[in-house]
Scaffold this motif. Sequence first.
Motif, PDB file in Angstrom:
ATOM      1  N   LYS A  25       8.014  -1.614  -1.617  1.00 59.87           N
ATOM      2  CA  LYS A  25       8.164  -0.559  -2.626  1.00 59.87           C
ATOM      3  C   LYS A  25       8.740  -1.125  -3.919  1.00 59.87           C
ATOM      4  O   LYS A  25       8.293  -0.776  -5.018  1.00 59.87           O
ATOM      5  CB  LYS A  25       9.074   0.558  -2.109  1.00 59.87           C
ATOM      6  N   GLN A  26       9.750  -1.991  -3.787  1.00 57.32           N
ATOM      7  CA  GLN A  26      10.353  -2.603  -4.970  1.00 57.32           C
ATOM      8  C   GLN A  26       9.360  -3.491  -5.707  1.00 57.32           C
ATOM      9  O   GLN A  26       9.283  -3.469  -6.935  1.00 57.32           O
ATOM     10  CB  GLN A  26      11.587  -3.420  -4.576  1.00 57.32           C
ATOM     11  N   MET A  27       8.598  -4.259  -4.964  1.00 60.29           N
ATOM     12  CA  MET A  27       7.614  -5.143  -5.581  1.00 60.29           C
ATOM     13  C   MET A  27       6.549  -4.325  -6.307  1.00 60.29           C
ATOM     14  O   MET A  27       6.186  -4.641  -7.446  1.00 60.29           O
ATOM     15  CB  MET A  27       6.976  -6.054  -4.532  1.00 60.29           C
ATOM     16  N   GLU A  28       6.045  -3.277  -5.681  1.00 59.65           N
ATOM     17  CA  GLU A  28       5.021  -2.435  -6.312  1.00 59.65           C
ATOM     18  C   GLU A  28       5.597  -1.740  -7.537  1.00 59.65           C
ATOM     19  O   GLU A  28       4.946  -1.658  -8.571  1.00 59.65           O
ATOM     20  CB  GLU A  28       4.493  -1.399  -5.311  1.00 59.65           C
ATOM     21  N   GLY A  29       6.829  -1.279  -7.446  1.00 68.09           N
ATOM     22  CA  GLY A  29       7.466  -0.595  -8.565  1.00 68.09           C
ATOM     23  C   GLY A  29       7.733  -1.486  -9.762  1.00 68.09           C
ATOM     24  O   GLY A  29       7.927  -1.008 -10.883  1.00 68.09           O
ATOM     25  N   ASN A  30       7.746  -2.788  -9.536  1.00 66.37           N
ATOM     26  CA  ASN A  30       7.985  -3.741 -10.615  1.00 66.37           C
ATOM     27  C   ASN A  30       6.715  -4.507 -10.988  1.00 66.37           C
ATOM     28  O   ASN A  30       6.782  -5.659 -11.404  1.00 66.37           O
ATOM     29  CB  ASN A  30       9.098  -4.714 -10.212  1.00 66.37           C
ATOM     30  N   GLY A  31       5.588  -3.873 -10.830  1.00 70.02           N
ATOM     31  CA  GLY A  31       4.338  -4.497 -11.244  1.00 70.02           C
ATOM     32  C   GLY A  31       3.409  -4.836 -10.103  1.00 70.02           C
ATOM     33  O   GLY A  31       2.201  -4.861 -10.275  1.00 70.02           O
ATOM     34  N   GLY A  32       3.958  -5.129  -8.945  1.00 75.36           N
ATOM     35  CA  GLY A  32       3.146  -5.397  -7.771  1.00 75.36           C
ATOM     36  C   GLY A  32       2.129  -6.487  -7.962  1.00 75.36           C
ATOM     37  O   GLY A  32       2.351  -7.460  -8.671  1.00 75.36           O
ATOM     38  N   LEU A  33       0.973  -6.302  -7.344  1.00 79.56           N
ATOM     39  CA  LEU A  33      -0.113  -7.271  -7.416  1.00 79.56           C
ATOM     40  C   LEU A  33      -1.194  -6.837  -8.391  1.00 79.56           C
ATOM     41  O   LEU A  33      -2.165  -7.553  -8.606  1.00 79.56           O
ATOM     42  CB  LEU A  33      -0.731  -7.454  -6.024  1.00 79.56           C
ATOM     43  N   GLY A  34      -1.053  -5.656  -8.936  1.00 79.00           N
ATOM     44  CA  GLY A  34      -2.055  -5.144  -9.855  1.00 79.00           C
ATOM     45  C   GLY A  34      -3.175  -4.375  -9.170  1.00 79.00           C
ATOM     46  O   GLY A  34      -4.168  -4.026  -9.804  1.00 79.00           O
ATOM     47  N   LEU A  35      -3.029  -4.119  -7.883  1.00 77.82           N
ATOM     48  CA  LEU A  35      -4.066  -3.400  -7.149  1.00 77.82           C
ATOM     49  C   LEU A  35      -4.136  -1.930  -7.528  1.00 77.82           C
ATOM     50  O   LEU A  35      -5.217  -1.341  -7.552  1.00 77.82           O
ATOM     51  CB  LEU A  35      -3.817  -3.502  -5.643  1.00 77.82           C
TER      52      LEU A  35
END
Length: 87
Positions: free
Chosen positions: A61-71
């Motif tokens: 969730k943190q990774m996605e909230g900070n830009g993630g992979l762009g998916l």
Amino acid sequence: MPAAGAPVDPKIWKAASDFETMAIGQLLKPMFDTVDLSKTPFGGGVGESTFRPMLVDEMAKQMEGNGGLGLAKSIYRQMLEIQEKAG
């Protein structure tokens, strides 16, 4: 978020970002499965095996909230396109 200035459908954006969060979690899970913490002072045991999936979910969730992979942006665009074709 999608391109600046473009109207955003919040339900579709949430579905796209939730999907990206799930995908990131699936990528992180094997990383934790390969670490043996049973011989560390605080590692291993039932507590760790219970809480590890929650840790992975929160990291995703943190990774996605900070830009993630762009998916999420790509998925959002595809979902909008499918909705437009159906309607």
